[in-house]
Scaffold this motif. Structure first.
Motif, PDB file in Angstrom:
ATOM      1  N   GLY A 158       4.381  -2.538 -15.559  1.00 11.66           N
ATOM      2  CA  GLY A 158       4.687  -1.163 -15.204  1.00 11.66           C
ATOM      3  C   GLY A 158       4.994  -1.061 -13.726  1.00 11.66           C
ATOM      4  N   GLY A 159       4.194  -0.292 -13.005  1.00 12.21           N
ATOM      5  CA  GLY A 159       4.426  -0.096 -11.578  1.00 12.21           C
ATOM      6  C   GLY A 159       3.499  -0.919 -10.710  1.00 12.21           C
ATOM      7  N   VAL A 160       3.633  -0.725  -9.405  1.00 12.56           N
ATOM      8  CA  VAL A 160       2.796  -1.436  -8.438  1.00 12.56           C
ATOM      9  C   VAL A 160       1.328  -1.087  -8.641  1.00 12.56           C
ATOM     10  N   LEU A 161       1.041   0.192  -8.853  1.00 13.55           N
ATOM     11  CA  LEU A 161      -0.335   0.628  -9.041  1.00 13.55           C
ATOM     12  C   LEU A 161      -0.940   0.047 -10.318  1.00 13.55           C
ATOM     13  N   ASP A 162      -0.117  -0.163 -11.334  1.00 19.24           N
ATOM     14  CA  ASP A 162      -0.599  -0.802 -12.559  1.00 19.24           C
ATOM     15  C   ASP A 162      -1.087  -2.223 -12.277  1.00 19.24           C
ATOM     16  N   ARG A 163      -0.380  -2.921 -11.409  1.00 14.38           N
ATOM     17  CA  ARG A 163      -0.722  -4.305 -11.114  1.00 14.38           C
ATOM     18  C   ARG A 163      -1.894  -4.415 -10.128  1.00 14.38           C
ATOM     19  N   LEU A 164      -2.053  -3.392  -9.289  1.00 10.84           N
ATOM     20  CA  LEU A 164      -3.090  -3.428  -8.262  1.00 10.84           C
ATOM     21  C   LEU A 164      -4.387  -2.769  -8.706  1.00 10.84           C
ATOM     22  N   SER A 197       0.832  -1.207   0.000  1.00 15.65           N
ATOM     23  CA  SER A 197       0.000   0.000   0.000  1.00 15.65           C
ATOM     24  C   SER A 197       0.866   1.257   0.000  1.00 15.65           C
ATOM     25  N   PHE A 198       1.929   1.220   0.798  1.00 15.67           N
ATOM     26  CA  PHE A 198       2.858   2.364   0.848  1.00 15.67           C
ATOM     27  C   PHE A 198       3.475   2.612  -0.535  1.00 15.67           C
ATOM     28  N   LEU A 199       3.912   1.538  -1.210  1.00 15.18           N
ATOM     29  CA  LEU A 199       4.511   1.683  -2.535  1.00 15.18           C
ATOM     30  C   LEU A 199       3.505   2.253  -3.535  1.00 15.18           C
ATOM     31  N   ALA A 200       2.272   1.766  -3.451  1.00 16.74           N
ATOM     32  CA  ALA A 200       1.233   2.251  -4.364  1.00 16.74           C
ATOM     33  C   ALA A 200       0.926   3.724  -4.105  1.00 16.74           C
ATOM     34  N   LEU A 201       0.857   4.114  -2.828  1.00 14.38           N
ATOM     35  CA  LEU A 201       0.598   5.515  -2.499  1.00 14.38           C
ATOM     36  C   LEU A 201       1.751   6.400  -2.958  1.00 14.38           C
ATOM     37  N   GLY A 246       4.809   3.183 -13.065  1.00 14.09           N
ATOM     38  CA  GLY A 246       6.199   2.953 -12.686  1.00 14.09           C
ATOM     39  C   GLY A 246       6.809   1.889 -13.576  1.00 14.09           C
ATOM     40  N   SER A 247       7.940   1.324 -13.151  1.00 15.55           N
ATOM     41  CA  SER A 247       8.627   0.312 -13.973  1.00 15.55           C
ATOM     42  C   SER A 247       9.113  -0.868 -13.130  1.00 15.55           C
ATOM     43  N   LEU A 248       8.530  -1.040 -11.957  1.00 18.08           N
ATOM     44  CA  LEU A 248       9.005  -2.068 -11.043  1.00 18.08           C
ATOM     45  C   LEU A 248       8.690  -3.488 -11.522  1.00 18.08           C
ATOM     46  N   LEU A 249       7.539  -3.660 -12.208  1.00 19.74           N
ATOM     47  CA  LEU A 249       7.073  -4.996 -12.605  1.00 19.74           C
ATOM     48  C   LEU A 249       7.117  -5.146 -14.119  1.00 19.74           C
ATOM     49  N   PRO A 250       7.974  -6.011 -14.653  1.00 15.59           N
ATOM     50  CA  PRO A 250       8.075  -6.213 -16.108  1.00 15.59           C
ATOM     51  C   PRO A 250       6.742  -6.654 -16.717  1.00 15.59           C
ATOM     52  N   TRP A 306       1.918  13.356   6.638  1.00 17.54           N
ATOM     53  CA  TRP A 306       0.745  12.904   7.389  1.00 17.54           C
ATOM     54  C   TRP A 306      -0.053  11.881   6.596  1.00 17.54           C
ATOM     55  N   ALA A 307      -0.085  12.047   5.290  1.00 17.58           N
ATOM     56  CA  ALA A 307      -0.778  11.067   4.444  1.00 17.58           C
ATOM     57  C   ALA A 307      -0.073   9.717   4.511  1.00 17.58           C
ATOM     58  N   TYR A 308       1.254   9.733   4.466  1.00 15.47           N
ATOM     59  CA  TYR A 308       2.011   8.475   4.561  1.00 15.47           C
ATOM     60  C   TYR A 308       1.837   7.815   5.931  1.00 15.47           C
ATOM     61  N   LEU A 309       1.691   8.623   6.982  1.00 10.52           N
ATOM     62  CA  LEU A 309       1.506   8.071   8.330  1.00 10.52           C
ATOM     63  C   LEU A 309       0.160   7.347   8.470  1.00 10.52           C
ATOM     64  N   CYS A 310      -0.755   7.647   7.551  1.00 10.48           N
ATOM     65  CA  CYS A 310      -2.046   6.959   7.577  1.00 10.48           C
ATOM     66  C   CYS A 310      -1.893   5.470   7.263  1.00 10.48           C
TER      67      CYS A 310
END
Length: 303
Positions: free
Chosen positions: A277-283, A66-70, A270-274, A89-93
């Motif tokens: 794209g990114g984490v948010l792309d996969r989620l 969730s942190f990575l996606a945010l 992003g480019s983390l997942l071949p 403060w948003a990250y602390l949520c």
């Protein structure tokens, strides 16, 4: 273990089918599908390992995702200079929300971000003293929290949700069930769309076809019924409804994130997942499928 073997057998069958199609349909490019399938395999493998380590490890892992996606979300969306003071403060949520999951406090889990985080962030932005762009900043920041933290935290709450019946594989079984079906649905819709897709569902995602959508829903629903006895308390009517829900809502989540990326003028988060794209792309599919699946299960079987 028989159910687990079946899940990996389905994944292996999908990989073998792609290799067969590559040999027969040489005029079509399957490189992206191959990359996606490999990544799905890694995701399922990592999910299996995390679940094997126990509930605490799984909650922490989902919280980190969730942190990575945010983080990806805040990297993509435009923010004012003054907003950066509030991002902490948003990250602390994230840890606070997952703490409610950890202790199984459903009351605060379900209202913390929709109510308290909204009030705090809105007030903190007022204290920053910049009213120009205030509404956009509040909406953008809170929507990101809802999408990447609140909605995804429903995956973790599946692990601790009390039920009126004994679960075949515990909360981990429910989590694995929704994860696998969501990822499988993405593959199935892409697969059927690649073979038979002719009619677009929306201009936002030109690659999404009605043929792929319907084929994915039907295939995922059948698989949901087959896997249900191993992981869920569902009889076949409940499993059929859950499979159709996961597939259809997963599609909506997918095109919703696509609309966000189209608005921001980017292809991937992003480019983390071949291949993805990114984490948010996969989620993207899980951002909507996770909360609806939890509340579907809780409505019929929750204690």
């Amino acid at each position: 273990w028989l159910g687990m073997f079946g899940v990996y057998a389905v994944l292996g069958t999908a990989a073998a089918s792609i290799l067969l199609l590559k040999g027969r349909l040489k005029d079509k490019d399957f490189s992206e599908l191959v990359a996606r399938t490999k990544t799905w395999g890694y995701i399922i493998l990592m999910a299996t390992v995390v679940l094997a380590l126990g509930t605490k490890a799984a909650i922490i892992a989902i919280g980190f995702i969730s942190f990575l996606a945010l983080k990806e979300y805040f990297t993509l969306v435009p923010t004012r200079k003054v907003d950066r003071r509030v991002l902490l403060w948003a990250y602390l949520c994230v840890p606070i929300q997952y703490y409610w999951v950890y202790i199984g406090w459903y009351g605060l889990f379900i209202v913390f971000i929709p109510v308290y985080a909204l009030l705090f962030i809105a007030f903190r932005l007022i204290l920053a003293g910049e009213t120009s762009g205030y509404i956009k900043s509040v909406g953008t920041m809170h929507w990101g929290l809802m999408l990447t933290v609140f909605n995804l935290s429903h995956l973790a709450f599946l692990l601790v949700m009390p039920t009126t019946v004994v679960l075949p594989a515990g909360g981990a079984g429910l989590l694995f069930y929704v994860l696998f079906l969501t990822q499988f649905n993405d593959v199935a819709q892409y697969f059927w769309g690649k073979l038979f897709g002719k009619h677009r569902v929306t201009e936002i995602s030109p690659g999404k076809s009605w043929e792929g959508l319907i084929g994915g829903i039907c295939t995922t629903t059948i698989l949901a019924i087959v896997l249900a006895p191993f992981y869920t308390p569902f009889t076949w009517p409940y499993a059929m409804a859950a499979g159709a829900l996961i597939a259809s809502v997963g599609f909506i989540g997918d095109v919703t994130i696509s609309a966000v990326k189209r608005d921001l003028g980017t292809k991937d988060s992003g480019s983390l997942l071949p291949g993805h794209g990114g984490v948010l792309d996969r989620l993207d599919s899980l951002t909507l499928a996770a909360p609806l699946f939890l509340h579907f299960t809780r409505f019929f079987f929750g204690a």
